[in-house]
Design an enzyme around this catalytic site. Sequence first.
Site, PDB file in Angstrom:
ATOM      1  N   ASP A 103      28.361  36.802  38.339  1.00 43.68           N
ATOM      2  CA  ASP A 103      29.731  36.541  37.999  1.00 43.68           C
ATOM      3  C   ASP A 103      29.874  35.154  37.437  1.00 43.68           C
ATOM      4  OD1 ASP A 103      32.369  36.050  37.635  1.00 43.68           O
ATOM      5  OD2 ASP A 103      32.930  36.343  39.889  1.00 43.68           O
ATOM      6  N   HIS A 105      32.813  33.669  35.971  1.00 43.07           N
ATOM      7  CA  HIS A 105      34.154  33.205  36.307  1.00 43.07           C
ATOM      8  C   HIS A 105      34.304  32.047  37.070  1.00 43.07           C
ATOM      9  CE1 HIS A 105      34.497  37.500  35.022  1.00 43.07           C
ATOM     10  NE2 HIS A 105      35.384  37.151  34.389  1.00 43.07           N
ATOM     11  N   SER A 156      29.322  42.245  42.445  1.00 38.89           N
ATOM     12  CA  SER A 156      28.540  41.009  42.803  1.00 38.89           C
ATOM     13  C   SER A 156      28.844  40.830  44.261  1.00 38.89           C
ATOM     14  CB  SER A 156      29.260  39.710  42.254  1.00 38.89           C
ATOM     15  OG  SER A 156      28.808  39.590  40.927  1.00 38.89           O
TER      16      SER A 156
END
Length: 231
Positions: A103, A105, A156
Amino acid sequence: MKEDLLKNLSMAIADGETDDGLRLVKEALDAGIPPLEILNEGAAKGMDIVNERYNEGEAFLPELMVSGDAMTDVIKVIFDAIKKEGGSVTKKGTIVIGQAKGDVHDIGKNIVSALLSVNGFEVHNIGVDAPVKKFIETAKEVNADIIAMSTLLTTSLPYMKDVVQYIEDSNQKDKYYFIIGGGPVTPDFAKNIKADGWARTGFDAVDLCKKLMERDKKDPRETVIFDSEVK
């Protein structure tokens, strides 16, 4: 004058105006306002404003991101001023925070990091796409109390379970609290993997970490849930 400076600083943070925020912090310091007062009565209240806007649907993730960035820059200046005065922000604990492997972000994570910092935690942000071992190794290096992992991707989620398993298998359950959060992460998931805590928002995460630091890691424990949307 003091009230106006602090109010304007709050609005600068809420609006994500980093340059204005830094200028106002300097003006406040030059005016002799104590750094902690600038932090608590000015900058921190700006984050309260943007959080309220978000909860009421008047602000969205991009606004939270720029406000979090402004807060991070302002906090650095304020903390430097505190150190120069020979004082310190009472440290409530040490936290390693990062985005789960896979991930990239980092909006929410960075906001949580800023909120934890302003509330007296020493935060070590290990970034995005962080493998399980990086969380553990960093926690060991900085003598962390809490490991915090976030993700916005369902793919994830297994890495969160891996952290719990690693901590248990290496007999380090009495060293670290492990907390999780992020869009697809639910309270039930946190309970199922035996995480120590789950929080819905950045402000909930601060309350969660404060609560955990009041406990003894060696005591039997259940997953602590902080959800401001549940009254």
